[in-house]
Motif scaffolding. Structure first.
Motif, mmCIF file in Angstrom:
data_model
loop_
_atom_site.group_PDB
_atom_site.id
_atom_site.type_symbol
_atom_site.label_atom_id
_atom_site.label_comp_id
_atom_site.label_asym_id
_atom_site.label_seq_id
_atom_site.Cartn_x
_atom_site.Cartn_y
_atom_site.Cartn_z
ATOM 1 N N ALA A 1 1.664 -2.238 -2.974
ATOM 2 C CA ALA A 1 1.006 -1.092 -3.149
ATOM 3 C C ALA A 1 1.193 0.235 -2.750
ATOM 4 C CB ALA A 1 -0.334 -1.196 -3.819
ATOM 5 N N PRO A 2 1.047 1.424 -3.127
ATOM 6 C CA PRO A 2 1.637 2.902 -2.765
ATOM 7 C C PRO A 2 0.293 2.700 -2.028
ATOM 8 C CG PRO A 2 1.990 2.778 -4.295
ATOM 9 C CD PRO A 2 1.951 1.877 -4.970
ATOM 10 N N VAL A 3 0.690 3.291 -0.496
ATOM 11 C CA VAL A 3 -0.271 3.404 0.347
ATOM 12 C C VAL A 3 -0.772 4.728 0.817
ATOM 13 C CG1 VAL A 3 -1.505 2.651 3.336
ATOM 14 C CG2 VAL A 3 0.569 1.110 1.431
ATOM 15 N N PRO A 4 -1.771 5.688 0.796
ATOM 16 C CA PRO A 4 -1.409 7.326 1.160
ATOM 17 C C PRO A 4 -2.117 7.619 2.454
ATOM 18 C CG PRO A 4 -2.995 6.610 -0.100
ATOM 19 C CD PRO A 4 -2.509 5.309 -0.185
ATOM 20 N N ASP A 5 -2.351 6.135 2.889
ATOM 21 C CA ASP A 5 -3.125 6.422 4.299
ATOM 22 C C ASP A 5 -3.067 4.796 4.957
ATOM 23 O OD1 ASP A 5 -4.583 6.905 6.684
ATOM 24 O OD2 ASP A 5 -6.985 7.720 5.487
ATOM 25 N N PHE A 6 -2.525 4.690 5.821
ATOM 26 C CA PHE A 6 -2.386 4.076 7.116
ATOM 27 C C PHE A 6 -3.280 4.023 8.293
ATOM 28 C CE2 PHE A 6 1.183 3.433 4.980
ATOM 29 C CZ PHE A 6 1.356 2.086 4.743
ATOM 30 N N SER A 7 -4.119 5.052 8.204
ATOM 31 C CA SER A 7 -5.167 4.580 9.441
ATOM 32 C C SER A 7 -6.162 3.567 9.437
ATOM 33 C CB SER A 7 -6.137 6.046 8.766
ATOM 34 O OG SER A 7 -7.553 5.923 7.926
ATOM 35 N N MET A 8 -6.431 3.220 10.878
ATOM 36 C CA MET A 8 -7.459 2.069 11.077
ATOM 37 C C MET A 8 -8.800 2.186 9.981
ATOM 38 S SD MET A 8 -5.443 0.573 12.297
ATOM 39 C CE MET A 8 -4.111 1.102 11.920
ATOM 40 N N GLU A 9 -9.036 3.269 9.512
ATOM 41 C CA GLU A 9 -10.824 3.629 8.712
ATOM 42 C C GLU A 9 -10.043 3.353 7.282
ATOM 43 O OE1 GLU A 9 -10.696 5.938 12.931
ATOM 44 O OE2 GLU A 9 -9.054 5.683 11.150
ATOM 45 N N ALA A 10 -8.941 4.019 7.049
ATOM 46 C CA ALA A 10 -8.840 3.291 5.540
ATOM 47 C C ALA A 10 -8.515 2.246 5.275
ATOM 48 C CB ALA A 10 -7.268 4.420 5.449
ATOM 49 N N GLN A 11 -8.271 1.344 6.441
ATOM 50 C CA GLN A 11 -7.582 -0.456 6.094
ATOM 51 C C GLN A 11 -9.002 -0.805 6.143
ATOM 52 O OE1 GLN A 11 -3.900 -2.379 7.826
ATOM 53 N NE2 GLN A 11 -3.776 -0.291 8.961
ATOM 54 N N ALA A 12 -9.906 -0.129 6.892
ATOM 55 C CA ALA A 12 -11.692 -1.049 7.083
ATOM 56 C C ALA A 12 -11.921 -0.462 5.735
ATOM 57 C CB ALA A 12 -12.180 -0.201 8.185
ATOM 58 N N ARG A 13 -11.890 -0.084 4.824
ATOM 59 C CA ARG A 13 -12.572 0.742 3.505
ATOM 60 C C ARG A 13 -11.873 -0.771 3.087
ATOM 61 N NH1 ARG A 13 -16.473 0.780 0.816
ATOM 62 N NH2 ARG A 13 -16.891 3.661 1.500
ATOM 63 N N TYR A 14 -10.861 -0.985 2.989
ATOM 64 C CA TYR A 14 -9.545 -1.664 2.497
ATOM 65 C C TYR A 14 -10.450 -2.945 2.572
ATOM 66 C CZ TYR A 14 -6.404 -5.090 -0.195
ATOM 67 O OH TYR A 14 -6.022 -6.383 -0.148
ATOM 68 N N VAL A 15 -10.954 -3.414 3.449
ATOM 69 C CA VAL A 15 -11.502 -4.876 4.022
ATOM 70 C C VAL A 15 -12.654 -4.765 3.519
ATOM 71 C CG1 VAL A 15 -11.814 -6.325 5.498
ATOM 72 C CG2 VAL A 15 -9.898 -5.200 5.776
ATOM 73 N N ILE A 16 -13.544 -3.873 3.205
ATOM 74 C CA ILE A 16 -14.525 -3.253 2.557
ATOM 75 C C ILE A 16 -14.500 -3.846 1.192
ATOM 76 C CG2 ILE A 16 -16.910 -2.320 2.074
ATOM 77 C CD1 ILE A 16 -16.833 -3.585 4.764
ATOM 78 N N ASP A 17 -13.631 -3.122 0.548
ATOM 79 C CA ASP A 17 -13.786 -3.140 -0.954
ATOM 80 C C ASP A 17 -13.098 -4.634 -1.416
ATOM 81 O OD1 ASP A 17 -14.313 -0.894 -1.286
ATOM 82 O OD2 ASP A 17 -12.117 0.316 -1.452
ATOM 83 N N TYR A 18 -12.275 -5.345 -0.057
ATOM 84 C CA TYR A 18 -11.137 -6.809 -0.941
ATOM 85 C C TYR A 18 -12.005 -7.630 -0.716
ATOM 86 C CZ TYR A 18 -9.283 -10.956 0.533
ATOM 87 O OH TYR A 18 -9.312 -12.799 0.829
ATOM 88 N N LEU A 19 -14.224 -7.697 0.290
ATOM 89 C CA LEU A 19 -15.145 -8.139 0.678
ATOM 90 C C LEU A 19 -15.663 -8.148 -0.828
ATOM 91 C CD1 LEU A 19 -15.611 -7.754 3.870
ATOM 92 C CD2 LEU A 19 -14.789 -10.326 2.657
ATOM 93 N N ASN A 20 -15.398 -7.202 -1.327
ATOM 94 C CA ASN A 20 -17.359 -6.802 -2.249
ATOM 95 C C ASN A 20 -16.118 -7.396 -3.785
ATOM 96 O OD1 ASN A 20 -18.825 -4.946 -0.861
ATOM 97 N ND2 ASN A 20 -17.385 -3.501 -1.456
#
Length: 255
Positions: free
Chosen positions: A49-68
């Motif tokens: 899917a399109p990725v607007p932000d590759f920062s480590m912080e944005a990717q960490a948020r992705y992992v949290i959302d994935y876990l949720n």
């Protein structure tokens, strides 16, 4: 009815230009009783899917959302390789209550040096000029220790295949995201959870001496220093690396 309990969860975060597939062999011998999760980080593997932000912080948020989404609100053991470790530290900084432990495999809490940031930009320019495939042909091989480069041809081929399938915009975005990350040695130094540092003597991406110094930072820490490994301990020396990770899991989850 007897209430069901969620088994302890171990989350595997892959590195730059990798995918969840890199963990398949490593996790095959894990004992029953753990829930194993391995997401594809944004822009990697099948997560296109399109990725607007590759920062480590944005990717960490992705992992949290994935876990949720996986119904996993409890603290997890993070097992992370390279860039996955950068993401894990950003996660631990923002959501320390979600981290039960951290296995840091060939990664670093330090920010990039100016030289390393410049090299990342050079890699982006190379990819734009010659393509991802050509880049991976020269990028993957040196990640292995010299004695493993021709010995572990199947593992090398796997990484090259995954890397060549990684979109050019992911390569550029992830490289710049890594270059922009801050120093997070304080996260290791203040960690309330156990940390395992796995380092390779011949790692060209995370210098061995640098890893040894960081291994001393966590209040609850252990280390595995591998003479015969480069940047890919989970592929180059999977047995000792697996034993160390399972020992950490047993300590974290009381098993």
């Amino acid at each position: 009815m007897t209430p069901t309990t969620t088994p302890p969860t171990i989350v595997f975060l892959h590195g730059f230009a990798e995918s969840r597939e890199v963990w398949s062999d490593f996790t095959r011998a894990f004992p029953d009783g753990y829930r194993l999760l391995a997401p594809n980080l944004p822009g990697h593997g099948t997560n296109l899917a399109p990725v607007p932000d590759f920062s480590m912080e944005a990717q960490a948020r992705y992992v949290i959302d994935y876990l949720n989404q996986k119904g996993c609100p409890e603290p997890v053991l993070l097992v992370c390789h390279s860039m996955g470790g950068y993401v894990a530290l950003a996660l631990a900084e923002r959501w320390p209550q979600r981290v039960a432990g951290l296995a840091f495999i060939n990664s670093s809490a330090l920010a990039d040096t100016d030289e390393k940031r410049q090299n990342r930009e050079k890699n982006i320019t190379f990819v734009q000029k010659h393509g991802v495939g050509k880049f991976m042909e020269s990028f993957v091989r040196p990640l292995f220790a010299p004695t493993n480069r021709d010995r572990l041809t199947e593992a090398r081929g796997l990484l090259e295949e995954i890397g060549k399938a990684t979109p050019e915009n992911t390569i550029a975005g992830a490289l710049r995201g890594m270059a922009a990350r801050p120093d997070r040695t304080a996260v290791l130094a203040k960690a309330s959870f156990p940390v395992l540092m796995v380092a390779g003597k011949h790692d060209v991406a995370v210098h061995f001496d640098e890893a040894v110094r960081q291994a001393a930072l966590p209040p609850i820490g252990s280390a595995l220093f591998l003479e015969g490994s480069g940047h890919l301990a989970y592929l180059e020396q999977p047995e000792p690396t697996r034993r160390a990770v399972l020992a950490l899991a047993a300590a974290v989850f009381g098993r």
